[in-house]
Design a protein around this motif. Structure first.
Motif, PDB file in Angstrom:
ATOM      1  N   GLY A  79       6.238  32.752  57.242  1.00 43.43           N
ATOM      2  CA  GLY A  79       5.049  33.565  57.459  1.00 43.43           C
ATOM      3  C   GLY A  79       4.997  34.745  56.504  1.00 43.43           C
ATOM      4  N   ASN A 124       1.040  31.013  57.222  1.00 43.11           N
ATOM      5  CA  ASN A 124       2.291  30.285  57.003  1.00 43.11           C
ATOM      6  C   ASN A 124       2.116  29.491  55.708  1.00 43.11           C
ATOM      7  OD1 ASN A 124       3.912  30.776  59.533  1.00 43.11           O
ATOM      8  ND2 ASN A 124       2.030  29.982  60.451  1.00 43.11           N
ATOM      9  N   LEU A 177       7.206  27.919  61.179  1.00 41.42           N
ATOM     10  CA  LEU A 177       5.820  28.298  61.430  1.00 41.42           C
ATOM     11  C   LEU A 177       5.775  29.369  62.515  1.00 41.42           C
ATOM     12  CD1 LEU A 177       4.172  24.742  61.511  1.00 41.42           C
ATOM     13  CD2 LEU A 177       4.369  26.307  59.557  1.00 41.42           C
TER      14      LEU A 177
END
Length: 335
Positions: free
Chosen positions: A215, A245, A306
């Motif tokens: 991220g 992301n 993620l």
């Protein structure tokens, strides 16, 4: 009065600028701590980069260190709110003791001073590195993902998790707190650390890319969200701040496009990254040099993680700055 620790770092310097620009006439003054006179020049340079030189003198600087209790006693005089941004970021195993002392013990000191001085609210800048580890049935990391001590973590991640435990201790003792878990922070200036190194290496002609995902978030979003949360009634919560992301290849390509330089062209597969960190380890032993690429950074380069930003979006009803567009903004500032 507001106190900012880490005011000579990427986030702290941007936070100081944001706080000064957004404050009203007659509002609280802003104090920042520094360790060496030279370090203040990094923040001054950032103000100059934004052509905000006239605002720099609005900061009240005081020399202090978060692991030096006597200096903190002076820094906390008259303080009502604290933004704790100071930390050591390193993935070199040789820095383990220093990282834990500054990031954990230093944070414990800040918490203790907040409690003893009846601070109204403390905002702690943590990291997505301190968020939890996915279970077999999970696909995306949130604020509720549980930390698994049985899984391997970098010394930096452990130090930030330990620091968060100190923040929660303060909350249990009556302190109003906020924990912010930003992703990889992208921002201008500070070319020798953090995202600044990404820009520097791409300009110098970085050859390899990896396909790991993590991220990313703009520093401008981090500081405005911190300020918004501190000025709200929200307390005793943690928030992950991630705009997108993105794969490391896409980030490097976006930087190369924005700066109009050559993109990395060769895929560094996981086995190559594993080889590189071992070579780096051997060289550090033979020549006594500082580690530049460790086992932790190798793993991060190809891991696909993620992160969710849904909680902060639902809480403040905000939208994040698109990272690829923000990289274009940074490139113009650097021009």
């Amino acid at each position: 009065m507001i106190l900012v620790t880490g005011g000579t770092g990427l986030v702290g310097a941007h936070l100081l600028l944001h706080l000064i620009e957004s404050r009203n006439i007659g509002s609280e003054k802003i104090r920042a701590i520094y360790r060496t006179p030279e370090s203040i020049n990094k923040t001054r340079s950032l103000f100059q980069l934004y052509k905000k030189n006239n605002l720099f003198d609005a900061i009240e600087w005081i020399q202090a260190d978060i692991i030096d209790i006597p200096s903190l006693e002076l820094a906390f005089i008259g303080i009502t709110q604290v933004y704790h941004c100071a930390a050591i970021i390193s993935f070199d195993p040789k820095d383990e003791e220093k990282i834990r002392k500054v990031n954990i013990e230093g944070t414990a000191n800040i918490v203790n001073f907040c409690l003893s001085n009846s601070i109204q609210k403390l905002c702690y800048l943590s990291s997505i590195a301190a968020l939890g580890d996915l279970a077999a049935h999970e696909t995306i990391i949130t604020e509720e993902t549980e930390w698994n001590p049985e899984k391997p973590h970098s010394d930096y991640a452990i130090s930030k998790y330990g620091a968060e435990m100190e923040i929660w201790r303060g909350q249990q003792e009556g302190l109003k707190i906020l924990i912010i878990n930003p992703g990889v922070i992208i921002g201008p200036g500070f070319q020798e650390q953090g995202s600044g190194l990404l820009f520097k290496k791409v300009v110098e002609g970085l050859t390899f890319y990896t396909l790991g995902t993590t991220g990313f978030v703009a520093v401008s979003d981090v500081v405005r969200i911190c300020n918004a949360l501190m000025n709200s009634d929200i307390k005793n919560e943690r928030f992950a701040l991630v705009a997108n992301n993105i794969t490391f290849r896409d980030i490097l390509n976006s930087i190369a496009d924005a700066l109009q330089v050559q993109k990395p062209t060769k895929h560094a597969k996981p086995y190559l990254m594993e080889l590189v960190w071992r070579i780096d380890w051997i060289l550090s032993i033979v020549f006594g040099q500082k580690r530049e690429f460790t086992k932790a950074t190798a793993k991060a380069s190809y891991s696909k993680s993620l992160y969710s930003n849904q909680k902060i979006k639902d809480t403040l009803h905000i939208e994040f700055t698109d990272i690829k567009e923000y990289i274009k903004v940074i490139s113009k500032l650097k021009a």
